[in-house]
Design an enzyme around this catalytic site. Structure first.
Site, PDB file in Angstrom:
ATOM      1  N   ARG A  18     -22.413 -34.215  40.799  1.00 35.28           N
ATOM      2  CA  ARG A  18     -22.104 -34.374  39.376  1.00 35.28           C
ATOM      3  C   ARG A  18     -21.238 -35.630  39.238  1.00 35.28           C
ATOM      4  O   ARG A  18     -20.152 -35.719  39.814  1.00 35.28           O
ATOM      5  CB  ARG A  18     -21.375 -33.140  38.853  1.00 35.28           C
ATOM      6  CG  ARG A  18     -20.660 -33.296  37.499  1.00 35.28           C
ATOM      7  CD  ARG A  18     -21.585 -33.623  36.333  1.00 35.28           C
ATOM      8  NE  ARG A  18     -22.657 -32.661  36.151  1.00 35.28           N
ATOM      9  CZ  ARG A  18     -22.538 -31.557  35.414  1.00 35.28           C
ATOM     10  NH1 ARG A  18     -21.399 -31.260  34.821  1.00 35.28           N
ATOM     11  NH2 ARG A  18     -23.581 -30.754  35.280  1.00 35.28           N
ATOM     12  N   ASP A  25     -26.428 -35.368  36.886  1.00 38.56           N
ATOM     13  CA  ASP A  25     -26.655 -34.697  38.164  1.00 38.56           C
ATOM     14  C   ASP A  25     -27.609 -35.532  39.001  1.00 38.56           C
ATOM     15  O   ASP A  25     -28.668 -35.959  38.510  1.00 38.56           O
ATOM     16  CB  ASP A  25     -27.226 -33.297  37.943  1.00 38.56           C
ATOM     17  CG  ASP A  25     -26.240 -32.374  37.241  1.00 38.56           C
ATOM     18  OD1 ASP A  25     -25.025 -32.675  37.265  1.00 38.56           O
ATOM     19  OD2 ASP A  25     -26.681 -31.366  36.671  1.00 38.56           O
ATOM     20  N   ARG A  71     -29.096 -23.268  44.602  1.00 42.31           N
ATOM     21  CA  ARG A  71     -28.415 -23.901  43.478  1.00 42.31           C
ATOM     22  C   ARG A  71     -27.003 -24.320  43.850  1.00 42.31           C
ATOM     23  O   ARG A  71     -26.241 -23.543  44.429  1.00 42.31           O
ATOM     24  CB  ARG A  71     -28.361 -22.943  42.282  1.00 42.31           C
ATOM     25  CG  ARG A  71     -29.726 -22.496  41.785  1.00 42.31           C
ATOM     26  CD  ARG A  71     -29.611 -21.351  40.804  1.00 42.31           C
ATOM     27  NE  ARG A  71     -28.973 -20.184  41.413  1.00 42.31           N
ATOM     28  CZ  ARG A  71     -28.614 -19.093  40.754  1.00 42.31           C
ATOM     29  NH1 ARG A  71     -28.834 -19.027  39.452  1.00 42.31           N
ATOM     30  NH2 ARG A  71     -28.061 -18.089  41.380  1.00 42.31           N
ATOM     31  N   GLU A 121     -30.555 -34.436  35.821  1.00 39.84           N
ATOM     32  CA  GLU A 121     -30.138 -33.967  34.494  1.00 39.84           C
ATOM     33  C   GLU A 121     -29.091 -34.907  33.913  1.00 39.84           C
ATOM     34  O   GLU A 121     -28.333 -35.550  34.644  1.00 39.84           O
ATOM     35  CB  GLU A 121     -29.562 -32.542  34.550  1.00 39.84           C
ATOM     36  CG  GLU A 121     -30.582 -31.465  34.825  1.00 39.84           C
ATOM     37  CD  GLU A 121     -30.008 -30.057  34.663  1.00 39.84           C
ATOM     38  OE1 GLU A 121     -28.972 -29.912  33.976  1.00 39.84           O
ATOM     39  OE2 GLU A 121     -30.604 -29.124  35.216  1.00 39.84           O
ATOM     40  N   ARG A 158     -21.464 -30.602  44.602  1.00 38.50           N
ATOM     41  CA  ARG A 158     -21.502 -29.145  44.480  1.00 38.50           C
ATOM     42  C   ARG A 158     -22.493 -28.626  45.523  1.00 38.50           C
ATOM     43  O   ARG A 158     -23.705 -28.778  45.374  1.00 38.50           O
ATOM     44  CB  ARG A 158     -21.906 -28.762  43.060  1.00 38.50           C
ATOM     45  CG  ARG A 158     -20.959 -29.353  42.009  1.00 38.50           C
ATOM     46  CD  ARG A 158     -21.435 -29.150  40.603  1.00 38.50           C
ATOM     47  NE  ARG A 158     -22.721 -29.774  40.348  1.00 38.50           N
ATOM     48  CZ  ARG A 158     -23.361 -29.730  39.175  1.00 38.50           C
ATOM     49  NH1 ARG A 158     -22.814 -29.085  38.157  1.00 38.50           N
ATOM     50  NH2 ARG A 158     -24.527 -30.316  39.018  1.00 38.50           N
ATOM     51  N   LYS A 196     -32.379 -31.505  29.834  1.00 38.71           N
ATOM     52  CA  LYS A 196     -33.495 -31.619  30.770  1.00 38.71           C
ATOM     53  C   LYS A 196     -34.465 -32.724  30.332  1.00 38.71           C
ATOM     54  O   LYS A 196     -34.889 -33.537  31.147  1.00 38.71           O
ATOM     55  CB  LYS A 196     -34.246 -30.286  30.860  1.00 38.71           C
ATOM     56  CG  LYS A 196     -33.391 -29.071  31.221  1.00 38.71           C
ATOM     57  CD  LYS A 196     -32.905 -29.102  32.636  1.00 38.71           C
ATOM     58  CE  LYS A 196     -32.285 -27.765  33.047  1.00 38.71           C
ATOM     59  NZ  LYS A 196     -31.145 -27.338  32.242  1.00 38.71           N
ATOM     60  N   LYS A 227     -37.599 -24.852  36.200  1.00 42.62           N
ATOM     61  CA  LYS A 227     -36.404 -24.709  35.361  1.00 42.62           C
ATOM     62  C   LYS A 227     -36.784 -24.391  33.923  1.00 42.62           C
ATOM     63  O   LYS A 227     -37.697 -25.024  33.370  1.00 42.62           O
ATOM     64  CB  LYS A 227     -35.594 -26.014  35.326  1.00 42.62           C
ATOM     65  CG  LYS A 227     -35.095 -26.550  36.638  1.00 42.62           C
ATOM     66  CD  LYS A 227     -34.330 -27.843  36.403  1.00 42.62           C
ATOM     67  CE  LYS A 227     -33.850 -28.475  37.691  1.00 42.62           C
ATOM     68  NZ  LYS A 227     -33.093 -29.729  37.427  1.00 42.62           N
ATOM     69  N   ASN A 253     -26.149 -34.186  31.233  1.00 47.61           N
ATOM     70  CA  ASN A 253     -25.486 -33.102  30.506  1.00 47.61           C
ATOM     71  C   ASN A 253     -24.561 -33.681  29.436  1.00 47.61           C
ATOM     72  O   ASN A 253     -23.628 -34.434  29.746  1.00 47.61           O
ATOM     73  CB  ASN A 253     -24.683 -32.249  31.489  1.00 47.61           C
ATOM     74  CG  ASN A 253     -25.579 -31.582  32.522  1.00 47.61           C
ATOM     75  OD1 ASN A 253     -26.141 -30.528  32.277  1.00 47.61           O
ATOM     76  ND2 ASN A 253     -25.742 -32.231  33.671  1.00 47.61           N
TER      77      ASN A 253
END
Length: 317
Positions: A212, A274, A234, A282, A226, A126, A162, A284
């Site tokens: 993603r 993301d 979400r 984000e 997604r 994050k 978040k 990841n």
């Protein structure tokens, strides 16, 4: 040349063979004739000179209920591995951070890491994104109730809250303008003001899906959209999002180009970013997912690109 490839991961017994990125990487490594070793975080230890682990050499197959055989099991120093994939799923807690320190204790010969342990420690999924504020939605990080409420009041479309160390969509809340639960939601996530959280202006395009994008050595190799269900905000697949084919846009390429130097500097070879609409949300780096879906939807092999880079890094050494 056959290499020894290790995978530090969650229990192999529990992986979803049709979805798990780590399992897909293991299959590709095996297809190329490499030896595949697997071990869990609790099997890692230090022997007085270097780190070692109880490892299983395995044969894997995409067959539900019978997806691996153990060919051998013994204690091996990490220096015997040519490449080590650090693929333990979050949470990034104290045990996880200690593991990233232990794997570096190979004074004679360290394996090539994907991803680099120090890079994983530096790049909170994050907070790392905050280095690129112009690519992000308007964002605040705080544990103070008044700061969150003041920020939320400025977002007519709503606000996303978040937990900083959250994963898989867990704990992500949508705060609608004027919601009478606002104080309770912030108090809950901050544990009464003890833990900072991330508050972000809601991006309406998120209803169309959370993209993603898989980056290998800083370059995009595939993507998956997604799409959240009608009953949820979400898009995470772990939270019920549906994977769909995604286009990598010019804006996406710009975001990837901006990130690439920092990712390469930190040794973050396999990353999943993301993107909501035009915004990066984000980065990841621990065990990014989506490779299987992106490969299937785009007709490519993201895992092959990862193994190409691993082999090239070994060859360069």
């Amino acid at each position: 040349m056959a290499l020894s490839l290790g995978f530090l991961m969650d229990p192999l017994e529990s992986v979803r063979v049709d979805h798990d990125t780590t399992f897909s990487l293991m299959l590709e490594a095996q297809r190329r004739g490499h030896d595949v070793y697997y071990f869990e975080q609790g099997w890692l230890r230090f022997n007085g000179r270097c780190s070692e682990a109880r490892m299983r050499r395995v044969k894997v197959r995409r067959e539900v209920g019978h997806h691996f055989d153990v060919l051998s099991e013994d204690v091996r120093p990490l220096s015997k591995l040519d490449v080590l994939f650090l693929r333990k799923d979050p949470p990034v807690d104290a045990d996880y951070l200690h593991a990233t320190q232990l794997v570096e204790l190979c004074p004679d010969r360290s394996p090539i890491f994907i991803n680099n342990p120090s890079g994983i420690r530096d790049a909170n999924e994050k907070l790392f994104t905050l280095n690129f504020p112009d690519l992000m939605p308007e964002t605040r990080v705080t544990r103070e109730l008044s700061v969150v409420l003041e920020f939320a009041a400025k977002n007519p479309q709503g606000t996303i809250l978040k937990p900083i160390d959250g994963f898989g969509g867990k704990g992500i809340l949508f705060l609608a303008p004027g919601d009478r639960n606002a104080r309770s939601m912030v108090e809950l996530l901050t544990q009464g003001g003890k833990e900072p959280i991330l508050a972000q202006a809601y991006v309406p395009e998120s209803r169309l899906g959370d993209k993603r994008i898989i980056l290998v050595d800083g370059d995009p190799v595939g993507a998956v959209l997604r799409v959240p269900s009608d009953a949820d905000h979400r898009g995470n697949m772990a939270a019920g999002g549906t994977p769909m084919k995604a286009e990598i846009t010019e804006r996406d390429l710009l975001i990837c180009k901006r990130l690439k130097p920092s990712l390469q500097e930190k040794g973050l070879t396999l990353v999943g970013i993301d993107v909501l609409g035009d915004y990066l949300t984000e980065v990841n780096v621990t065990s990014p997912t989506g490779l299987v879906e992106a490969s299937h939807l785009d007709g490519v092999s993201c895992e092959a690109r990862v193994l190409d880079v691993a082999e090239r890094m070994h060859g360069a050494r």
